[in-house]
Design an enzyme around this catalytic site. Structure first.
Site, PDB file in Angstrom:
ATOM      1  N   LYS A 167       0.849  -1.202   0.000  1.00 32.11           N
ATOM      2  CA  LYS A 167       0.000   0.000   0.000  1.00 32.11           C
ATOM      3  C   LYS A 167       0.880   1.247   0.000  1.00 32.11           C
ATOM      4  O   LYS A 167       1.835   1.337   0.771  1.00 32.11           O
ATOM      5  CB  LYS A 167      -0.892  -0.038   1.245  1.00 32.11           C
ATOM      6  CG  LYS A 167      -1.904   1.085   1.351  1.00 32.11           C
ATOM      7  CD  LYS A 167      -2.739   0.910   2.609  1.00 32.11           C
ATOM      8  CE  LYS A 167      -3.789   1.996   2.742  1.00 32.11           C
ATOM      9  NZ  LYS A 167      -4.622   1.821   3.960  1.00 32.11           N
ATOM     10  N   SER A 170     -10.139  -0.253   6.834  1.00 35.48           N
ATOM     11  CA  SER A 170      -9.386  -0.060   5.592  1.00 35.48           C
ATOM     12  C   SER A 170      -8.680  -1.300   5.068  1.00 35.48           C
ATOM     13  O   SER A 170      -8.209  -1.303   3.939  1.00 35.48           O
ATOM     14  CB  SER A 170      -8.360   1.068   5.773  1.00 35.48           C
ATOM     15  OG  SER A 170      -9.012   2.312   5.849  1.00 35.48           O
ATOM     16  N   SER A 226      -9.263   2.208   2.750  1.00 30.53           N
ATOM     17  CA  SER A 226      -8.289   2.912   1.944  1.00 30.53           C
ATOM     18  C   SER A 226      -7.285   1.978   1.255  1.00 30.53           C
ATOM     19  O   SER A 226      -6.503   2.415   0.415  1.00 30.53           O
ATOM     20  CB  SER A 226      -7.514   3.902   2.825  1.00 30.53           C
ATOM     21  OG  SER A 226      -6.839   3.233   3.881  1.00 30.53           O
TER      22      SER A 226
END
Length: 533
Positions: free
Chosen positions: A132, A231, A207
Site C-alpha cells: 500500500k 481499511s 483505503s
C-alpha cells in the site's frame, strides 16, 4: 449556552454545505458514468503459477521446482495485463524486482544447508509482494494520494515492510489508496480512482483498495494494508480476498503516512491481505516482529471447543444502510454449516450499543492523547508540507474543478470543524458498556460473526451518498479486537460476499483458524475473470 449555540450553528452549516456538495457531485458523477464501459471485468487468469498461495510458491522456489524469476515475471505480466483496467498499482519497480529474483535463484543454487534452513531463515524467499502506497517502500512514492507530496520518495522501508523483505519477499510496487487513507474508496487527484476487478464500475473499497484490487485480480499474491476504520476489511470484502486486522499494537505503524496522532495508535492495525487463508498466519508471524510473543500463533485451535456467536446487523442505526438480504442469508449459511459440520451451537445475540457504532468511532477518533494533544486535523494533513487548507475555500474550488483534493477529504475536514470540543458523556458510557459486553462474550475462546458492510461492493462514488456504512468495521478498531475478513463466494450480481470473524483480544490465532475452515467450506477467492454468480 452561547458555546452550545455556536456548536449547533457550525453543525447545521456543515451539514447544509456537505449535502449541497454531494448533490452536485451526484449530478456530475451520473453524467460522467452515463455511458457503460464495454469491458466489465478483468480477463481470467492464464498462468497456473498465479493460482498458488505464497506458501506453496515459496516451497516450490526453495525446491527449485520453479525459479523466483519465473514467478516474479508471471506477476509482472499479469499486472501489465490488468492494471490498465484497475489503476491499482500506481508505481512499479519491475526491473529491480527481477534483479532481486535473480539474486534469490543464485542464493538457492549456492545454499548448502538444505531446504529446511532456507524455510526457517527466509520463509517468503522469492515470493512477490505488493505494498500500500501509504507505507514507506525505499525508492517508491509515499504520498498517500496528496498532490503536494507527489515528489516525496521513501528513503527507508516501513518497519513491517522491512520485516517482509528480510523474510525474502520481493516488492513489485505500491498500490492506490484513498486520499490520506480516510475514505471508503481508493480515489485521489494524484493517481485517480481504482476499480474493482469483478466489476470495473464498482469500487474496490478504501483505503487499501489498490491492494484489494490487484490481489483479487491475481496481480499479487500477498500484500499489506492499514486499518483504522475498516481499511483492510472493506477492500478485502469488496474484492473477495482475505484480510486480517490484528490486535492493535502488534504490528508496528512506523513508516506509515499519515502517522498516528491523538489516540489513533490505540485503534490502528496494520496487517496482511492475501488470496489464500494459509498465508495469513505466516505473514502475521513475520509482520509482528518482536511483538509476536504476545500472540499464540503456534497454538493449534480445535474449532469444536470454540464458542460461536452471530449478530445479523447493528440493530438499526438510522444513518447506515440496512444489511442486504444476500449478506444476511450467507451469514446464516455460515452458522448452519458450522453447526452441521462441527456439532457446535452458534448463538445469535443482540447488543443494543452497536446502534451507536458511528458515534462511538467518531468520538474516540477525535480524542486527544494523554498529554492533551488532539489528533492532527485533516486540513493540516491536506496542506502538508505547507499551511493547512481552508475547507470552505476548497469546496468552491472543487465545484469549479480547481481543487487538488477529493470531495470526501474536503467533507471530512469540514466535519472536523463542527466537532464538539468535549466528548459526549453518553457516548463514553456507551463505549465502556459495549467493551465490557463484547469482552465478556468473547473471552479467550469466543468468535463473533458480524456483517462486513451493509451491501456488496457499491458503484463508484455512491458511498458519498451513504457515508455512514463503515461503522460495521470501524467499531472493532475502537474495541481493540482482532478481526479476519473472509470471502464466502459470489452473490446475485457476481460480486463477492463475506463476513467478519471477530475474536477476543490477542486471540488472533482463533480467527485465523476459522478463516481456514471458511475457505475450505465456501471456496475462498474466485478468479474474477472466470467467476459467475
Amino acid at each position: 449556552m452561547a458555546l452550545n449555540i455556536l456548536e449547533a450553528a457550525r453543525r447545521v452549516i456543515a451539514s447544509v454545505v456537505i449535502t449541497a456538495l454531494l448533490r452536485v457531485f451526484r449530478f456530475f458523477s451520473a453524467w460522467k458514468t452515463a455511458v457503460p464501459s464495454a469491458i466489465k471485468r478483468v480477463p481470467p487468469v492464464g498462468n497456473p503459477l498465479l493460482l498458488l498461495s505464497a506458501t506453496q510458491l515459496a516451497k516450490k522456489i526453495r525446491r527449485k521446482e520453479v525459479s523466483s524469476v519465473e514467478v516474479v515475471q508471471a506477476y509482472i505480466d499479469r499486472i501489465q495485463e490488468v492494471n490498465p483496467l484497475l489503476n491499482a498499482v500506481v508505481k512499479d519497480r519491475f526491473a529491480a524486482a527481477l534483479q532481486e529474483a535473480a539474486q534469490v535463484d543464485k542464493l538457492i543454487e549456492e545454499e548448502t544447508g538444505g531446504e529446511e534452513v532456507l524455510e526457517d531463515r527466509l520463509p517468503l524467499l522469492g515470493v512477490p509482494l505488493s505494498v500500500k502506497e501509504s507505507f514507506a517502500l525505499q525508492g517508491m512514492p509515499n504520498s498517500t494520494g496528496v498532490i503536494t507530496r507527489k515528489a516525496i520518495l521513501a528513503s527507508i522501508d516501513a518497519a513491517m515492510v522491512a520485516l517482509l523483505k528480510r523474510a525474502g519477499a520481493i516488492p513489485l510496487g505500491v498500490t492506490n489508496t484513498s486520499e490520506l487513507c480516510m475514505w471508503l474508496e481508493s480515489h485521489n487527484h494524484l493517481y485517480g480512482i481504482a476499480n474493482n476487478p469483478y466489476d470495473l464500475e464498482r469500487t474496490p473499497g478504501g483505503s487499501s483498495g489498490g491492494e484489494g484490487s490487484i490481489l483479487a485480480a491475481a496481480g499479487s499474491v500477498i500484500g499489506v494494508g492499514s486499518d483504522i476504520g475498516g481499511s483492510i476489511r472493506m477492500p478485502a470484502f469488496f474484492n473477495g480476498i482475505f484480510g486480517h486486522k490484528p490486535t492493535p499494537g502488534i504490528v508496528s505503524s512506523e513508516g506509515h503516512y499519515p502517522p498516528a496522532s491523538g489516540r489513533h495508535d490505540e485503534y490502528i492495525s496494520n496487517g496482511p491481505m492475501c488470496r489464500y487463508a494459509e498465508d495469513l498466519l505466516p505473514m502475521l508471524k513475520i509482520m509482528a516482529g518482536p511483538s509476536v510473543h504476545m500472540l499464540s500463533l503456534n497454538t493449534k485451535v480445535d474449532l469444536k471447543k470454540v464458542r460461536f456467536f452471530s449478530i445479523p446487523d447493528d440493530g438499526g442505526n438510522s444513518k447506515s444502510y440496512p444489511v442486504s438480504k444476500e449478506l444476511i442469508d450467507i451469514q446464516r449459511k455460515v452458522v448452519e454449516r458450522l453447526e452441521a459440520d462441527l456439532g457446535v451451537k452458534v448463538e445469535e445475540v443482540r447488543i443494543p450499543e452497536l446502534r451507536y457504532s458511528f458515534e462511538i468511532w467518531s468520538t474516540y477518533m477525535n480524542l486527544p492523547d494523554k498529554e492533551g494533544k488532539p489528533p492532527t486535523s485533516m486540513a493540516e494533513l491536506m496542506g502538508e508540507p505547507g499551511r493547512p487548507v481552508w475547507p470552505l475555500w476548497e469546496i468552491l474550488k472543487s465545484l469549479m474543478g480547481k481543487s487538488n483534493h477529493t470531495i470526501p477529504a474536503i467533507a471530512f475536514a469540514l466535519t472536523q470543524m463542527s466537532c464538539q470540543s468535549e466528548p459526549s458523556p453518553f457516548i463514553i458510557q456507551l463505549r465502556e458498556s459495549l467493551q465490557k459486553k463484547v469482552d465478556k462474550l468473547l473471552g479467550t475462546d469466543g468468535i463473533l460473526f458480524y456483517p462486513s458492510h451493509p451491501r456488496v461492493a457499491p458503484e463508484h462514488h455512491t458511498p458519498l451518498l451513504r457515508p455512514y456504512d463503515f461503522p460495521y468495521t470501524g467499531i472493532f478498531n475502537i474495541l481493540g479486537l482482532p478481526v479476519t475478513q473472509c470471502p464466502l463466494g459470489l452473490g446475485e450480481e457476481g460480486l463477492p460476499l463475506g463476513v467478519q470473524v471477530v475474536g477476543g483480544k490477542l486471540q488472533d490465532h482463533v480467527t485465523l483458524a476459522v478463516a481456514l475452515y471458511l475457505e475450505k467450506t465456501f471456496g475462498g477467492w474466485r478468479d474474477p475473470g472466470a467467476s459467475k454468480a
